[in-house]
Design a protein around this motif. Sequence first.
Motif, PDB file in Angstrom:
ATOM      1  N   UNK A 163       0.855  -1.184   0.000  1.00 36.24           N
ATOM      2  CA  UNK A 163       0.000   0.000   0.000  1.00 36.24           C
ATOM      3  C   UNK A 163       0.891   1.234   0.000  1.00 36.24           C
ATOM      4  N   UNK A 164       0.742   2.052  -1.033  1.00 35.98           N
ATOM      5  CA  UNK A 164       1.563   3.265  -1.136  1.00 35.98           C
ATOM      6  C   UNK A 164       0.658   4.470  -1.352  1.00 35.98           C
ATOM      7  N   UNK A 165       0.629   5.360  -0.354  1.00 34.35           N
ATOM      8  CA  UNK A 165      -0.151   6.583  -0.453  1.00 34.35           C
ATOM      9  C   UNK A 165       0.569   7.708   0.264  1.00 34.35           C
ATOM     10  N   UNK A 166       0.629   8.851  -0.370  1.00 32.41           N
ATOM     11  CA  UNK A 166       1.325  10.009   0.195  1.00 32.41           C
ATOM     12  C   UNK A 166       0.350  11.066   0.719  1.00 32.41           C
ATOM     13  N   UNK A 167      -0.884  11.047   0.213  1.00 32.55           N
ATOM     14  CA  UNK A 167      -1.820  12.125   0.525  1.00 32.55           C
ATOM     15  C   UNK A 167      -2.756  11.790   1.685  1.00 32.55           C
ATOM     16  N   UNK A 168      -3.177  10.539   1.797  1.00 29.75           N
ATOM     17  CA  UNK A 168      -4.061  10.179   2.898  1.00 29.75           C
ATOM     18  C   UNK A 168      -3.318  10.283   4.228  1.00 29.75           C
ATOM     19  N   UNK A 169      -4.007  10.760   5.237  1.00 34.29           N
ATOM     20  CA  UNK A 169      -3.388  10.947   6.553  1.00 34.29           C
ATOM     21  C   UNK A 169      -4.342  10.488   7.652  1.00 34.29           C
ATOM     22  N   UNK A 170      -3.806  10.342   8.839  1.00 32.57           N
ATOM     23  CA  UNK A 170      -4.622  10.138  10.032  1.00 32.57           C
ATOM     24  C   UNK A 170      -5.504   8.912   9.990  1.00 32.57           C
ATOM     25  N   UNK A 171      -6.710   9.074  10.535  1.00 32.57           N
ATOM     26  CA  UNK A 171      -7.638   7.956  10.669  1.00 32.57           C
ATOM     27  C   UNK A 171      -8.023   7.359   9.323  1.00 32.57           C
ATOM     28  N   UNK A 172      -8.159   8.207   8.302  1.00 31.61           N
ATOM     29  CA  UNK A 172      -8.551   7.720   6.979  1.00 31.61           C
ATOM     30  C   UNK A 172      -7.509   6.742   6.434  1.00 31.61           C
ATOM     31  N   UNK A 173      -6.244   7.081   6.603  1.00 35.32           N
ATOM     32  CA  UNK A 173      -5.166   6.212   6.149  1.00 35.32           C
ATOM     33  C   UNK A 173      -5.124   4.927   6.977  1.00 35.32           C
ATOM     34  N   UNK A 174      -5.250   5.060   8.289  1.00 35.43           N
ATOM     35  CA  UNK A 174      -5.213   3.880   9.148  1.00 35.43           C
ATOM     36  C   UNK A 174      -6.349   2.923   8.819  1.00 35.43           C
ATOM     37  N   UNK A 175      -7.547   3.461   8.606  1.00 37.99           N
ATOM     38  CA  UNK A 175      -8.702   2.629   8.276  1.00 37.99           C
ATOM     39  C   UNK A 175      -8.473   1.875   6.967  1.00 37.99           C
ATOM     40  N   UNK A 176      -7.911   2.567   5.971  1.00 34.86           N
ATOM     41  CA  UNK A 176      -7.634   1.908   4.697  1.00 34.86           C
ATOM     42  C   UNK A 176      -6.576   0.818   4.877  1.00 34.86           C
ATOM     43  N   UNK A 177      -5.518   1.130   5.613  1.00 33.50           N
ATOM     44  CA  UNK A 177      -4.433   0.167   5.818  1.00 33.50           C
ATOM     45  C   UNK A 177      -4.939  -1.092   6.521  1.00 33.50           C
ATOM     46  N   UNK A 178      -5.793  -0.913   7.525  1.00 29.74           N
ATOM     47  CA  UNK A 178      -6.348  -2.056   8.255  1.00 29.74           C
ATOM     48  C   UNK A 178      -7.276  -2.862   7.345  1.00 29.74           C
ATOM     49  N   UNK A 179      -8.072  -2.173   6.536  1.00 32.54           N
ATOM     50  CA  UNK A 179      -8.994  -2.859   5.633  1.00 32.54           C
ATOM     51  C   UNK A 179      -8.240  -3.677   4.585  1.00 32.54           C
ATOM     52  N   UNK A 180      -7.154  -3.120   4.048  1.00 28.98           N
ATOM     53  CA  UNK A 180      -6.346  -3.863   3.069  1.00 28.98           C
ATOM     54  C   UNK A 180      -5.681  -5.053   3.748  1.00 28.98           C
ATOM     55  N   UNK A 181      -5.269  -4.884   5.016  1.00 25.26           N
ATOM     56  CA  UNK A 181      -4.696  -6.005   5.767  1.00 25.26           C
ATOM     57  C   UNK A 181      -5.669  -7.168   5.828  1.00 25.26           C
ATOM     58  N   UNK A 182      -6.942  -6.888   6.050  1.00 26.42           N
ATOM     59  CA  UNK A 182      -7.939  -7.946   6.132  1.00 26.42           C
ATOM     60  C   UNK A 182      -8.072  -8.680   4.806  1.00 26.42           C
ATOM     61  N   UNK A 183      -8.030  -7.922   3.702  1.00 27.80           N
ATOM     62  CA  UNK A 183      -8.108  -8.534   2.363  1.00 27.80           C
ATOM     63  C   UNK A 183      -6.918  -9.457   2.129  1.00 27.80           C
ATOM     64  N   UNK A 184      -5.725  -8.968   2.432  1.00 28.22           N
ATOM     65  CA  UNK A 184      -4.525  -9.759   2.178  1.00 28.22           C
ATOM     66  C   UNK A 184      -4.423 -10.961   3.115  1.00 28.22           C
TER      67      UNK A 184
END
Length: 199
Positions: free
Chosen positions: A58-79
């Motif tokens: 997962x590579x993102x430079x613009x997302x920050x804070x809770x929004x980024x954490x939520x996405x990172x956790x959601x992608x973790x579940x997929x993987x």
Amino acid sequence: MPRSSPQRLSVPDRQEAILAALRACPLYFILDESVFKVHDPLELAKAVVKAGVRMLQLRTKKLKGDELTELAVAVRKVTSRAKCLYIVNDSLELARESGADGVHLGAEDVSVSDARRLAPELIIGATARTPETAWQAEVDDADYIGCGSVFGSNTKPGLPVIRGKKAISLERQVRIVAGFLVLLGAVLAMAVHPYFAGL
């Protein structure tokens, strides 16, 4: 605090995990925010792991804070469901918070040696564009080295493409000092075979 406490992996275990993933599918997929306007990131992650990808970053430079954490956790579940190695770009903190398998670090991020000291359980990748930086990454205990771009990419349009003798020299250095070289850039299927034939 991290959301999970992954089992600490030894060097052979970390490298075997990478090798197993790349044997299953020799494509390290980078889920970059440049495609988020066109594709839902979670749906894209689901699609690529369904297609067989076993190592995703997962590579993102613009997302920050809770929004980024939520996405990172959601992608973790997929993987996790697909038994796909999950790497987070740039942020050691986010990698640990999301329960990722590893982190990929660039020149401006925390050093590989500091990351290894702080998170010995993680797979750690490092970017290298010269034989010297590849050697330093190995000294600092990186598990794999990302070399690029060897193919032009819209995600980093200002970055010179590594070609010819420079690419071969870097590849040989990485082969000497580390077990794994990842070629970065926008890859077309027709471009893969000629590049490797040149190495």
